[in-house]
Write a protein that holds these residues in place. Sequence first.
Motif, PDB file in Angstrom:
ATOM      1  N   TRP A  30     -10.291  -0.613 -25.644  1.00 20.00           N
ATOM      2  CA  TRP A  30      -9.196   0.688 -24.886  1.00 20.00           C
ATOM      3  C   TRP A  30      -9.069   1.175 -25.641  1.00 20.00           C
ATOM      4  O   TRP A  30      -9.019   1.577 -27.413  1.00 20.00           O
ATOM      5  CB  TRP A  30      -8.392  -1.189 -24.949  1.00 20.00           C
ATOM      6  N   ALA A  66      -8.188  -0.286 -29.716  1.00 19.38           N
ATOM      7  CA  ALA A  66      -8.913  -1.434 -30.398  1.00 19.38           C
ATOM      8  C   ALA A  66     -10.120  -1.903 -29.017  1.00 19.38           C
ATOM      9  O   ALA A  66     -10.931  -1.154 -28.194  1.00 19.38           O
ATOM     10  CB  ALA A  66      -8.434  -2.767 -29.288  1.00 19.38           C
ATOM     11  N   ARG A  67     -11.344  -2.480 -29.791  1.00 19.00           N
ATOM     12  CA  ARG A  67     -12.789  -2.434 -29.617  1.00 19.00           C
ATOM     13  C   ARG A  67     -13.397  -4.419 -29.434  1.00 19.00           C
ATOM     14  O   ARG A  67     -12.438  -4.172 -30.638  1.00 19.00           O
ATOM     15  CB  ARG A  67     -13.507  -2.342 -29.829  1.00 19.00           C
ATOM     16  N   THR A  83     -14.463  -7.946 -33.242  1.00 23.01           N
ATOM     17  CA  THR A  83     -13.165  -7.102 -32.258  1.00 23.01           C
ATOM     18  C   THR A  83     -12.522  -6.486 -34.086  1.00 23.01           C
ATOM     19  O   THR A  83     -13.346  -6.771 -35.154  1.00 23.01           O
ATOM     20  CB  THR A  83     -11.952  -7.948 -32.509  1.00 23.01           C
ATOM     21  N   TYR A 137      -9.341  -3.445 -34.147  1.00 24.94           N
ATOM     22  CA  TYR A 137      -8.214  -2.758 -33.961  1.00 24.94           C
ATOM     23  C   TYR A 137      -7.962  -1.401 -34.948  1.00 24.94           C
ATOM     24  O   TYR A 137      -7.953  -1.209 -35.828  1.00 24.94           O
ATOM     25  CB  TYR A 137      -7.059  -3.875 -33.848  1.00 24.94           C
ATOM     26  N   ILE A 157      -7.224  -7.787 -27.825  1.00 28.50           N
ATOM     27  CA  ILE A 157      -8.577  -7.350 -27.014  1.00 28.50           C
ATOM     28  C   ILE A 157      -9.383  -8.858 -27.054  1.00 28.50           C
ATOM     29  O   ILE A 157      -9.775  -9.598 -28.211  1.00 28.50           O
ATOM     30  CB  ILE A 157      -9.553  -6.380 -27.542  1.00 28.50           C
ATOM     31  N   VAL A 199     -12.257  -7.065 -19.063  1.00 27.79           N
ATOM     32  CA  VAL A 199     -12.116  -7.695 -20.658  1.00 27.79           C
ATOM     33  C   VAL A 199     -10.343  -7.164 -20.536  1.00 27.79           C
ATOM     34  O   VAL A 199      -9.964  -6.775 -19.765  1.00 27.79           O
ATOM     35  CB  VAL A 199     -12.392  -5.994 -21.660  1.00 27.79           C
ATOM     36  N   TYR A 200      -9.942  -7.499 -21.724  1.00 26.75           N
ATOM     37  CA  TYR A 200      -8.669  -7.708 -21.831  1.00 26.75           C
ATOM     38  C   TYR A 200      -7.996  -6.981 -22.915  1.00 26.75           C
ATOM     39  O   TYR A 200      -8.338  -6.897 -23.181  1.00 26.75           O
ATOM     40  CB  TYR A 200      -7.441  -9.277 -20.813  1.00 26.75           C
ATOM     41  N   LEU A 201      -6.446  -6.551 -22.428  1.00 27.51           N
ATOM     42  CA  LEU A 201      -5.879  -6.540 -23.698  1.00 27.51           C
ATOM     43  C   LEU A 201      -4.511  -6.691 -23.168  1.00 27.51           C
ATOM     44  O   LEU A 201      -3.371  -5.944 -23.126  1.00 27.51           O
ATOM     45  CB  LEU A 201      -6.178  -3.847 -24.202  1.00 27.51           C
ATOM     46  N   CYS A 236      -9.811   1.877 -20.648  1.00 26.77           N
ATOM     47  CA  CYS A 236     -11.655   0.994 -20.187  1.00 26.77           C
ATOM     48  C   CYS A 236     -12.946   2.236 -21.010  1.00 26.77           C
ATOM     49  O   CYS A 236     -12.754   2.637 -20.359  1.00 26.77           O
ATOM     50  CB  CYS A 236     -11.612   0.192 -19.816  1.00 26.77           C
TER      51      CYS A 236
END
Length: 123
Positions: free
Chosen positions: A36, A49-50, A61, A63, A73, A82-84, A99
């Motif tokens: 994100w 974030a990844r 993850t 950040y 994430i 994929v969410y944030l 994204c």
Amino acid sequence: QVHLVESGGRSVQAGGSLRLSCSAFGYTFLQKCTGWFRQAPGKEREGVARIYVGLNEFSSTFYADSVKGRFTISHDNANDMVYLEMNSLRPEDTAMYFCGADMECGTWDASYWGQGTQVTVSS
């Protein structure tokens, strides 16, 4: 052809929470890195974030310092999304959120991008 779609952005007051979603067409997030990113007016796009999504629900993850402890994430295995999750939002979190997929893991380089979803945090 890969197509990413972000959703969930809206206006919220400081201290509030939002969850952004990223869905992909013609692509899977499995065994790849996804991130994100955000871009505020007049500023460059930055990674926030990844996630690396492995097999058997494994994920890893990373950040940016600016969101560590407030953003999460995650990947939904059932829907391959994929969410944030964003908590304790601040006015400085106001930006267009994107994204980015097919990233080079460990970097902020992505091959595919969505159109973005706007997050506005008011004080």
